[in-house]
Every structure is written in C-alpha cells, then in structure tokens.
Scaffold this active site. Structure first.
Site, short mmCIF file in Angstrom:
data_model
loop_
_atom_site.label_atom_id
_atom_site.label_comp_id
_atom_site.label_asym_id
_atom_site.label_seq_id
_atom_site.Cartn_x
_atom_site.Cartn_y
_atom_site.Cartn_z
N GLY A 117 27.52 27.71 -72.00
CA GLY A 117 27.03 26.34 -72.09
C GLY A 117 25.52 26.33 -72.19
N GLN A 130 17.34 22.66 -71.72
CA GLN A 130 17.11 24.09 -71.52
C GLN A 130 16.38 24.75 -72.70
OE1 GLN A 130 21.41 24.80 -70.25
NE2 GLN A 130 20.29 26.41 -69.19
N CYS A 182 23.24 30.62 -64.87
CA CYS A 182 22.56 29.63 -65.72
C CYS A 182 21.57 30.37 -66.60
CB CYS A 182 21.86 28.60 -64.84
SG CYS A 182 20.94 27.36 -65.77
N LEU A 183 21.56 30.03 -67.88
CA LEU A 183 20.64 30.71 -68.80
C LEU A 183 19.18 30.46 -68.45
CD1 LEU A 183 22.55 30.18 -72.18
CD2 LEU A 183 22.51 32.21 -70.71
N HIS A 222 28.18 21.39 -64.84
CA HIS A 222 26.90 22.11 -64.81
C HIS A 222 25.97 21.58 -65.91
CE1 HIS A 222 24.52 26.02 -64.36
NE2 HIS A 222 24.09 25.55 -65.52
N GLU A 223 26.50 21.45 -67.13
CA GLU A 223 25.67 21.01 -68.25
C GLU A 223 25.32 19.52 -68.16
OE1 GLU A 223 24.26 23.28 -69.87
OE2 GLU A 223 25.60 24.91 -69.32
N HIS A 270 22.39 19.24 -66.01
CA HIS A 270 21.14 19.51 -66.74
C HIS A 270 20.66 18.25 -67.44
CE1 HIS A 270 20.12 23.69 -66.30
NE2 HIS A 270 21.33 24.10 -66.67
#
Length: 172
Positions: A46, A51, A93-94, A135-136, A139
């Site tokens: 994701g 991000q 997480c990226l 999660h996304e 963000h």
C-alpha cells in the site's frame, strides 16, 4: 514510468491530512500509475499520496504484492464506513523503512471511495485487506502507524530512528 521518492518519518507532510481529490484527469492517472510502480519497487502492499509528497486523499494497494492484477486497487477520497472485530499483527510502513511492530487493527473494514474515473464504490475487506485499507486511510488523515502504538512502543521506535539517523542510516 518514473519512481517517486517516498517520504520518510519525521517529515511533517506525513502528519498533514490530504486534500480531497476533485479532478479525475490524466494527471491523476499518471500519479496513480507512478504510485503503483513505486509501491511495487519498494516493495510494499500500500502507498498513500502523502507518502510521495502529494497532499491528496488517495492511495493504491495490492495485497498480492503484484502477483494478482485483480488485487490492484486505487481508493480516492477514502472514507471508512464500518469496522468490526480485532486483529493483532506485525505492520510495516514504507515511510518507516525496516521498522515492523505489532499493531491492533479491526479485522474487517468497509471503505467507500472513488475509482480513477470518479465512480463511487465500497470495498469490504478482512485481515490484510482491512489492515491495508485502514493503514492507508490513516495516512490520508495525517495519521502514521506510530500513532497506533502504545506510548512505550512509540518511544522505542522513535529512539531506534534517532539512533539510525545519528548513524547516517535513516533516509531523509
């Protein structure tokens, strides 16, 4: 397609809620395609626009990691409609490369969003799909997974990142 630069914590853009997407045009399609390529190359399942430094409410996800084209989803202006159940599980997480911690999330989530053409739809997901959508969507709201941890775990992660930063091993 050019890969986008993934913003890492503690960049303040990650704490900033994205603006709603109002134009469903070629520029948006290009951004979404570049986000998919960036996510796959990272690799991740994701990636939210914030991000990659774009303050917009949208994310891409593919819980198959690129193995099943039917799992490719873009969610624009996501809104959580309902959640139920609980699941614990390791989450990464990226924007926090190499950091993985157990995070409690809902087991099932229904998220309403728009597709790349502006059509509204709902996705009902469980387990990893629910975790990824929540999660996304966080963000998009300026919330990072660090905010979902206990204060003690949060401090341990921050300490680890400060140590990596001092050693020159944390991307800026």
């Amino acid at each position: 397609m050019p890969l986008l630069k993934i913003v890492t914590w503690p960049n303040p853009i990650l704490d900033t809620p994205g603006d709603p997407v109002t134009k469903f045009d070629d520029e948006l399609k290009t951004l979404v395609n570049n986000m998919f390529e960036t996510m796959y190359s990272a690799p991740g399942v994701g990636l939210a626009a914030v991000q990659v430094g774009v303050l917009k409410r949208l994310f891409v996800m593919d819980c198959s990691g690129g193995k099943d084209p039917a799992q490719r989803v873009v969610m624009i202006n996501p809104e959580v409609v309902s959640m139920e159940g609980q699941q614990g599980g390791e989450e990464g997480c990226l924007s926090f490369p190499g950091i993985f911690y157990n995070v409690e999330r809902n087991l099932r989530a229904i998220v309403r969003a728009h597709d790349i053409n502006g059509n509204e739809f709902e996705l009902d997901g469980t387990e990893l799909t629910a975790r990824c959508m929540l999660h996304e969507t966080d963000h998009c709201d300026g919330i990072v997974f660090l905010d979902k941890m206990t204060p003690l775990k949060r401090e341990l992660v921050k300490r680890k990142i400060r140590k990596l930063t001092r050693a020159g091993e944390w991307p800026s």
